[in-house]
Design a protein around this motif. Structure first.
Motif, mmCIF file in Angstrom:
data_model
loop_
_atom_site.group_PDB
_atom_site.id
_atom_site.type_symbol
_atom_site.label_atom_id
_atom_site.label_comp_id
_atom_site.label_asym_id
_atom_site.label_seq_id
_atom_site.Cartn_x
_atom_site.Cartn_y
_atom_site.Cartn_z
ATOM 1 N N LEU A 107 0.884 -1.320 -0.128
ATOM 2 C CA LEU A 107 0.093 -0.071 -0.145
ATOM 3 C C LEU A 107 0.840 1.149 -0.103
ATOM 4 C CD1 LEU A 107 -3.169 -0.544 2.532
ATOM 5 C CD2 LEU A 107 -3.094 -0.256 -0.177
ATOM 6 N N SER A 108 1.900 1.156 0.363
ATOM 7 C CA SER A 108 2.863 2.461 0.710
ATOM 8 C C SER A 108 3.213 3.083 -0.485
ATOM 9 C CB SER A 108 4.131 1.788 1.477
ATOM 10 O OG SER A 108 4.878 0.906 0.725
ATOM 11 N N SER A 109 3.145 2.496 -1.505
ATOM 12 C CA SER A 109 3.483 3.022 -2.996
ATOM 13 C C SER A 109 2.417 3.605 -3.448
ATOM 14 C CB SER A 109 4.088 1.968 -3.788
ATOM 15 O OG SER A 109 5.156 1.278 -3.198
ATOM 16 N N TYR A 110 0.967 3.609 -2.922
ATOM 17 C CA TYR A 110 0.007 3.882 -3.818
ATOM 18 C C TYR A 110 -1.065 5.004 -2.939
ATOM 19 C CZ TYR A 110 1.151 -0.023 -6.706
ATOM 20 O OH TYR A 110 2.051 -0.677 -7.801
ATOM 21 N N ALA A 111 -1.532 6.052 -3.672
ATOM 22 C CA ALA A 111 -2.715 6.480 -2.837
ATOM 23 C C ALA A 111 -3.719 5.657 -2.702
ATOM 24 C CB ALA A 111 -3.109 7.863 -3.769
ATOM 25 N N VAL A 112 -4.622 6.085 -1.473
ATOM 26 C CA VAL A 112 -5.823 5.081 -0.961
ATOM 27 C C VAL A 112 -6.935 5.945 -0.583
ATOM 28 C CG1 VAL A 112 -6.434 3.746 1.094
ATOM 29 C CG2 VAL A 112 -4.197 3.450 -0.007
ATOM 30 N N GLY A 113 -7.959 5.465 -0.844
ATOM 31 C CA GLY A 113 -9.263 6.234 -0.490
ATOM 32 C C GLY A 113 -10.197 5.258 0.395
ATOM 33 N N ILE B 200 -7.884 11.190 7.829
ATOM 34 C CA ILE B 200 -7.037 9.917 7.048
ATOM 35 C C ILE B 200 -5.687 10.303 7.501
ATOM 36 C CG2 ILE B 200 -7.114 11.154 4.734
ATOM 37 C CD1 ILE B 200 -7.604 8.223 3.524
ATOM 38 N N SER B 201 -5.197 8.901 7.456
ATOM 39 C CA SER B 201 -3.558 8.990 7.603
ATOM 40 C C SER B 201 -2.981 7.534 7.168
ATOM 41 C CB SER B 201 -3.241 9.615 9.413
ATOM 42 O OG SER B 201 -3.902 8.420 10.139
ATOM 43 N N ARG B 202 -1.736 7.470 7.335
ATOM 44 C CA ARG B 202 -1.115 6.372 6.974
ATOM 45 C C ARG B 202 0.197 6.041 7.758
ATOM 46 N NH1 ARG B 202 -1.213 6.267 0.570
ATOM 47 N NH2 ARG B 202 -0.230 4.213 1.142
ATOM 48 N N ALA C 228 -12.821 9.736 1.926
ATOM 49 C CA ALA C 228 -11.546 10.401 2.314
ATOM 50 C C ALA C 228 -10.494 9.827 1.308
ATOM 51 C CB ALA C 228 -10.999 10.408 3.716
ATOM 52 N N ALA C 229 -9.455 10.510 1.098
ATOM 53 C CA ALA C 229 -8.305 10.109 0.309
ATOM 54 C C ALA C 229 -7.075 10.657 0.783
ATOM 55 C CB ALA C 229 -8.401 10.342 -1.200
ATOM 56 N N ILE C 230 -5.693 9.916 0.441
ATOM 57 C CA ILE C 230 -4.633 10.189 0.955
ATOM 58 C C ILE C 230 -3.585 9.775 -0.292
ATOM 59 C CG2 ILE C 230 -4.026 8.242 2.256
ATOM 60 C CD1 ILE C 230 -2.869 10.168 4.490
ATOM 61 N N ASN C 231 -2.530 10.728 -0.526
ATOM 62 C CA ASN C 231 -1.491 10.223 -1.474
ATOM 63 C C ASN C 231 -0.745 9.115 -0.499
ATOM 64 O OD1 ASN C 231 -2.344 11.684 -3.849
ATOM 65 N ND2 ASN C 231 -1.490 13.444 -2.954
ATOM 66 N N TRP C 232 0.343 8.698 -1.445
ATOM 67 C CA TRP C 232 1.241 7.824 -1.155
ATOM 68 C C TRP C 232 1.966 7.908 0.166
ATOM 69 C CZ3 TRP C 232 6.461 7.489 -0.580
ATOM 70 C CH2 TRP C 232 7.395 8.524 -1.136
ATOM 71 N N ASN C 233 2.476 9.380 0.238
ATOM 72 C CA ASN C 233 3.491 9.865 1.318
ATOM 73 C C ASN C 233 2.623 10.675 2.412
ATOM 74 O OD1 ASN C 233 2.660 12.258 -0.096
ATOM 75 N ND2 ASN C 233 4.539 12.968 -0.665
ATOM 76 N N GLY C 234 1.340 10.643 2.400
ATOM 77 C CA GLY C 234 0.713 11.289 3.353
ATOM 78 C C GLY C 234 0.259 12.773 3.030
ATOM 79 N N TYR D 206 -5.425 4.762 7.782
ATOM 80 C CA TYR D 206 -6.281 4.706 8.757
ATOM 81 C C TYR D 206 -7.278 5.768 8.592
ATOM 82 C CZ TYR D 206 -2.442 2.658 11.520
ATOM 83 O OH TYR D 206 -1.377 1.943 12.035
ATOM 84 N N LEU D 207 -8.627 5.447 9.271
ATOM 85 C CA LEU D 207 -9.583 6.604 9.122
ATOM 86 C C LEU D 207 -9.996 6.990 10.386
ATOM 87 C CD1 LEU D 207 -11.356 8.437 7.344
ATOM 88 C CD2 LEU D 207 -12.914 6.745 7.388
ATOM 89 N N GLN D 208 -9.750 7.820 11.121
ATOM 90 C CA GLN D 208 -10.171 8.351 12.458
ATOM 91 C C GLN D 208 -11.441 9.106 12.312
ATOM 92 O OE1 GLN D 208 -8.830 7.659 15.664
ATOM 93 N NE2 GLN D 208 -10.766 8.532 16.454
#
Length: 127
Positions: free
Chosen positions: A28-34, A69-71, A48-54, A79-81
């Motif tokens: 997952l660390s190489s990809y944006a996640v929603g 959202i964080s990672r 929510a969505a976050i790019n690979w580097n937070g 994570y989604l708080q």
């Protein structure tokens, strides 16, 4: 490739929950996640969505200011708080991986731009 969302459950209105997303067979660390959610009888909607580097996060209007959202790429987890929960937040929450490290334009809230999906975790908020 399997994404797994977990951490859902029952919360009271005004309370908090945190849901998590991990992946088997994919870093997952190489990809944006929603995160998306789907309530009974409704369309799946962007949360929510976050790019690979937070750096660079986006939120749906209904959760802006309440959800974060964080990672942690070392743990391969996103994570989604969820704070100040409302009954209308009740839904199955899905995490999904974008095909690139960054979102461009309006890709972040598009279901079609996310190629791998988890099975979802149910969040129920009681009034």
């Amino acid at each position: 490739v399997q994404l797994q969302a977990f951490g859902g459950g029952l919360a009271q209105a005004g309370g908090s929950l945190r849901v998590c997303c991990t992946a088997c067979g994919r870093t997952l660390s190489s990809y944006a996640v929603g995160w998306f959610r789907q309530a009974p009888g409704k369309e799946r909607e962007f949360v929510a969505a976050i790019n690979w580097n937070g750096v660079g996060t986006r939120y749906g209007d209904s959760v802006q200011g309440r959800f974060i959202i964080s990672r942690d790429n070392d743990k391969n987890t996103v994570y989604l708080q969820m704070n100040s929960l409302k009954p209308e937040d009740t839904a199955v929450y899905y995490c999904a991986s974008h095909r690139a490290p960054y979102y461009y334009g309006s890709q972040y809230d598009s279901k079609e731009s996310h190629h791998y999906w988890g099975q979802g975790t149910l969040v129920t908020v009681s009034s």
